[in-house]
Design a protein around this motif. Structure first.
Motif, mmCIF file in Angstrom:
data_model
loop_
_atom_site.group_PDB
_atom_site.id
_atom_site.type_symbol
_atom_site.label_atom_id
_atom_site.label_comp_id
_atom_site.label_asym_id
_atom_site.label_seq_id
_atom_site.Cartn_x
_atom_site.Cartn_y
_atom_site.Cartn_z
ATOM 1 N N LEU A 104 37.291 31.585 50.142
ATOM 2 C CA LEU A 104 37.685 32.979 49.915
ATOM 3 C C LEU A 104 38.608 33.090 48.705
ATOM 4 C CD1 LEU A 104 38.414 34.549 53.449
ATOM 5 C CD2 LEU A 104 36.426 34.895 51.989
ATOM 6 N N ALA A 105 39.525 32.135 48.573
ATOM 7 C CA ALA A 105 40.458 32.142 47.436
ATOM 8 C C ALA A 105 39.679 32.010 46.118
ATOM 9 C CB ALA A 105 41.467 31.006 47.588
ATOM 10 N N GLN A 106 38.613 31.195 46.118
ATOM 11 C CA GLN A 106 37.786 31.043 44.915
ATOM 12 C C GLN A 106 37.052 32.343 44.576
ATOM 13 O OE1 GLN A 106 35.247 27.437 44.704
ATOM 14 N NE2 GLN A 106 36.463 26.642 46.425
ATOM 15 N N ILE A 107 36.531 33.000 45.629
ATOM 16 C CA ILE A 107 35.837 34.289 45.415
ATOM 17 C C ILE A 107 36.820 35.321 44.865
ATOM 18 C CG2 ILE A 107 34.669 36.226 46.570
ATOM 19 C CD1 ILE A 107 33.436 34.148 48.505
ATOM 20 N N LYS A 108 38.027 35.332 45.428
ATOM 21 C CA LYS A 108 39.058 36.264 44.957
ATOM 22 C C LYS A 108 39.371 36.018 43.477
ATOM 23 C CE LYS A 108 43.894 37.578 45.507
ATOM 24 N NZ LYS A 108 45.175 37.341 46.185
ATOM 25 N N LYS A 109 39.535 34.755 43.106
ATOM 26 C CA LYS A 109 39.860 34.407 41.713
ATOM 27 C C LYS A 109 38.730 34.825 40.771
ATOM 28 C CE LYS A 109 41.414 30.519 38.861
ATOM 29 N NZ LYS A 109 41.673 29.070 38.829
ATOM 30 N N LEU A 110 37.482 34.610 41.204
ATOM 31 C CA LEU A 110 36.321 34.950 40.378
ATOM 32 C C LEU A 110 36.141 36.464 40.249
ATOM 33 C CD1 LEU A 110 33.544 34.211 38.995
ATOM 34 C CD2 LEU A 110 32.560 34.317 41.300
ATOM 35 N N ALA A 111 36.196 37.178 41.400
ATOM 36 C CA ALA A 111 35.876 38.614 41.416
ATOM 37 C C ALA A 111 37.049 39.495 41.008
ATOM 38 C CB ALA A 111 35.386 39.014 42.809
ATOM 39 N N ASN A 112 38.277 38.978 41.210
ATOM 40 C CA ASN A 112 39.486 39.773 40.946
ATOM 41 C C ASN A 112 39.364 41.162 41.587
ATOM 42 O OD1 ASN A 112 42.022 40.370 39.949
ATOM 43 N ND2 ASN A 112 41.247 41.071 37.966
ATOM 44 N N PRO A 113 39.186 41.209 42.920
ATOM 45 C CA PRO A 113 38.912 42.494 43.591
ATOM 46 C C PRO A 113 40.079 43.475 43.539
ATOM 47 C CG PRO A 113 39.343 40.785 45.212
ATOM 48 C CD PRO A 113 39.301 40.101 43.881
ATOM 49 N N ASN A 114 39.733 44.757 43.511
ATOM 50 C CA ASN A 114 40.755 45.816 43.576
ATOM 51 C C ASN A 114 41.247 46.001 44.993
ATOM 52 O OD1 ASN A 114 38.361 46.808 41.574
ATOM 53 N ND2 ASN A 114 40.381 47.054 40.663
ATOM 54 N N LYS A 126 48.440 38.663 59.881
ATOM 55 C CA LYS A 126 49.506 37.891 59.226
ATOM 56 C C LYS A 126 48.929 36.669 58.524
ATOM 57 C CE LYS A 126 53.485 37.051 61.304
ATOM 58 N NZ LYS A 126 54.406 36.684 62.421
ATOM 59 N N GLY A 127 48.022 35.944 59.218
ATOM 60 C CA GLY A 127 47.431 34.728 58.662
ATOM 61 C C GLY A 127 46.638 35.000 57.395
ATOM 62 N N PHE A 128 45.763 36.020 57.440
ATOM 63 C CA PHE A 128 44.951 36.346 56.263
ATOM 64 C C PHE A 128 45.825 36.869 55.118
ATOM 65 C CE2 PHE A 128 41.262 35.982 58.973
ATOM 66 C CZ PHE A 128 40.247 35.636 58.106
ATOM 67 N N ASN A 129 46.835 37.647 55.461
ATOM 68 C CA ASN A 129 47.703 38.207 54.427
ATOM 69 C C ASN A 129 48.470 37.109 53.695
ATOM 70 O OD1 ASN A 129 48.928 40.398 52.998
ATOM 71 N ND2 ASN A 129 50.764 40.081 54.218
ATOM 72 N N GLU A 130 48.946 36.121 54.437
ATOM 73 C CA GLU A 130 49.680 35.016 53.810
ATOM 74 C C GLU A 130 48.785 34.221 52.860
ATOM 75 O OE1 GLU A 130 51.167 32.896 57.181
ATOM 76 O OE2 GLU A 130 52.671 34.439 57.654
ATOM 77 N N GLN A 131 47.503 34.083 53.209
ATOM 78 C CA GLN A 131 46.582 33.284 52.395
ATOM 79 C C GLN A 131 45.997 34.065 51.219
ATOM 80 O OE1 GLN A 131 45.473 30.037 53.025
ATOM 81 N NE2 GLN A 131 45.895 29.631 55.172
ATOM 82 N N LEU A 132 45.709 35.362 51.433
ATOM 83 C CA LEU A 132 44.949 36.114 50.420
ATOM 84 C C LEU A 132 45.671 37.330 49.853
ATOM 85 C CD1 LEU A 132 41.518 36.122 52.298
ATOM 86 C CD2 LEU A 132 42.007 34.845 50.211
ATOM 87 N N ASP A 133 46.789 37.712 50.473
ATOM 88 C CA ASP A 133 47.496 38.934 50.078
ATOM 89 C C ASP A 133 46.542 40.139 50.154
ATOM 90 O OD1 ASP A 133 49.486 40.648 49.256
ATOM 91 O OD2 ASP A 133 49.198 40.248 47.116
ATOM 92 N N VAL A 134 46.112 40.450 51.389
ATOM 93 C CA VAL A 134 45.170 41.560 51.598
ATOM 94 C C VAL A 134 45.818 42.873 51.170
ATOM 95 C CG1 VAL A 134 43.992 40.380 53.500
ATOM 96 C CG2 VAL A 134 45.824 41.973 54.013
ATOM 97 N N THR A 135 44.980 43.835 50.802
ATOM 98 C CA THR A 135 45.498 45.130 50.341
ATOM 99 C C THR A 135 45.428 46.202 51.419
ATOM 100 O OG1 THR A 135 43.314 45.685 49.477
ATOM 101 C CG2 THR A 135 44.884 44.673 47.937
#
Length: 477
Positions: A206-216, A235-244
């Motif tokens: 997921l972190a790789q997809i985030k880096k590639l796509a740079n989602p809004n 909490k778990g997902f937010n710590e790993q991905l900084d969900v919006t």
């Protein structure tokens, strides 16, 4: 329906105050204890409950409330305002990109409804913003996930980009982004595989997809029925991905609703959408103030109005209004109105959105069986065109034929025709502003209860206005 238990407990606690002319600090303390227990039973996070009760108590024991002529109303107002704050106060909109495309990444646990939510969101954007969304099928691990998204895409007429299950999700997303830019799609919704927040390998993906796509937007889909666990997931997902933002699904299920009251306070991330049904149109923007009103049993007229505007044909509505005035409303119009009401959702949910109806004991356990509606339709469909347009021709022999044709007892046919005629009279009177003599029109059914309550409510309001005018006249003298 979510929050039912919480609504009952909160109403029970506050109703104790309504019976008192004045309220003491001891009374407030007792009510706060009831509210605290109600929230904990609804699976709201303990720290959130503690902070909430502390804030409400502090405001509720102020002189402004204790010396007020209507302390119960003041406390309801305070609880409503603090509930709204806990859930976020303001409506959180989608973070749009300065120029197209806006990229939305869907993440969450398996089984939370992520793929379906991706489809619902695409349809919502298409209908409400006239957008051209593209769905990217990035879940290669769950059996048939790609096929599911393709079927959803076909149903809502939204394109789906996929490369099967033998290509890595990162490569699928990379090619999907290029495809979207070529096709000039203004929204890209990436469906990713469900995973536990402790699964390092998949979280790294997921972190790789985030880096590639740079989602809004990184929208975390959370199943409201998981209760307190939903907060830990967030909490778990937010710590790993900084969900919006968060999408709460299955809020119409048998859930205590604690997740909706906890997620914003614990993670600081707003709830942006809520899923409250199985249809593809059942995805709503999350309004904290409206949700607070519904939790307190105060109804939700704004959502009801929006549902009506969305699902009702305005042209047909004006035609019906005209027919009501002319008293020419027939069975064809009756079926049209029934079908449009069905589009708005279960009748018991609609009733609860009407202020005053949500906490009415007479309607507490009202359930409108969809089969009853289908039976009524069957009766109407068994009529000839002439009978639908001119119900006055329905003599006993015609009624017996309709009963046989619809497979319903003759008594049911007679009752339905009688109720239709009574409703027609009432509609004609209401359209002309005349409410007299209508209290007992509908008998003992659900419609009868609703009619009587509406009439009683109108009568009380008219009486209050009359008393107010008399007092005003006396003061002037």
């Amino acid at each position: 329906m979510a929050f039912e238990g919480l609504t009952e407990r909160l109403q029970g606690a506050i109703s104790k105050l309504k019976r008192k002319g004045r309220v003491s600090e001891t009374d407030v303390k007792e009510v706060m204890r009831e509210i605290r227990l109600a929230l904990l039973e609804a699976d709201v996070n303990f720290q959130v409950v503690k902070d909430f009760v502390k804030k409400v108590r502090k405001r509720a024991v102020g002189a402004e409330v204790l010396e007020s002529l209507t302390p119960a109303q003041q406390i309801v107002k305070i609880v409503n305002e603090e509930l709204t704050k806990v859930m976020g106060s303001e409506v959180a909109e989608i973070n749009k990109a300065p120029k197209i495309p806006t990229i939305i990444m869907m993440v969450g646990l398996q089984g939370a409804g992520k793929t379906t939510t991706a489809g619902k969101l695409a349809l919502k954007l298409k209908k409400e913003q006239n957008a051209r969304p593209l769905l990217i099928a990035g879940d290669i691990y769950r059996p048939a996930a790609v096929d599911q998204l393709k079927i959803l895409g076909e149903n809502i007429k939204v394109p789906v980009f996929s490369l099967g299950t033998d290509v890595s999700p990162v490569e699928i997303v990379r090619q999907g982004l290029e495809h979207a830019r070529e096709k000039n799609n203004d929204y890209i919704i990436i469906d990713t595989a469900g995973r536990l927040q402790i699964d390092e390998k998949l979280m790294d993906e997921l972190a790789q997809i985030k880096k590639l796509a740079n989602p809004n937007e990184i929208l975390l889909t959370v199943d409201a029925m998981t209760g307190q666990n939903a907060v830990d997931v967030a909490k778990g997902f937010n710590e790993q991905l900084d969900v919006t933002g968060v999408v709460l699904t299955k809020l119409d299920g048998d859930t205590r609703g604690g997740a909706a009251l906890s997620i914003r306070a614990v993670t600081g991330k707003p709830i942006k959408f809520v899923g409250q049904g199985e249809k593809m149109t059942d995805l709503d923007i999350f309004y904290p103030d409206r949700m607070a009103s519904r939790i307190l049993g105060m109804g939700d007229m704004l959502t009801l109005i929006e549902k009506a505007q969305q699902d009702f044909d305005q042209k047909k509505a004006l035609e019906v209004q005209s027919k009501m005035r002319e008293n020419s409303f027939d069975f064809n119009d009756f079926i049209d109105q029934m079908e449009q009401l069905q589009k708005m959702g279960p009748m018991e949910d609609i009733i609860k959105m009407i202020p005053g109806m949500a906490n009415n004991p007479a309607l507490k356990n009202v359930k409108v069986d969809p089969k009853d509606i289908e039976h009524t339709k069957a009766v109407v469909y068994s009529m000839t065109a002439q009978e639908r347009e001119d119900p006055d021709v329905l003599n006993p022999s015609r009624r017996r034929r309709i009963a046989a044709g619809s497979g319903r007892p003759i008594q049911e046919v007679n009752r339905m025709i009688k109720q239709f005629n009574q409703m027609k009279k009432m509609m004609s009177k209401v359209s002309k502003g005349n409410f007299s003599g209508m209290e007992g029109m509908f008998g003992k059914g659900i419609s009868g209860k609703l009619a009587k309550m509406s009439m009683n409510s109108m009568a009380r309001k008219n009486k209050k206005r009359k008393i107010k005018r008399l007092r005003s006249k006396r003061k002037r003298k």
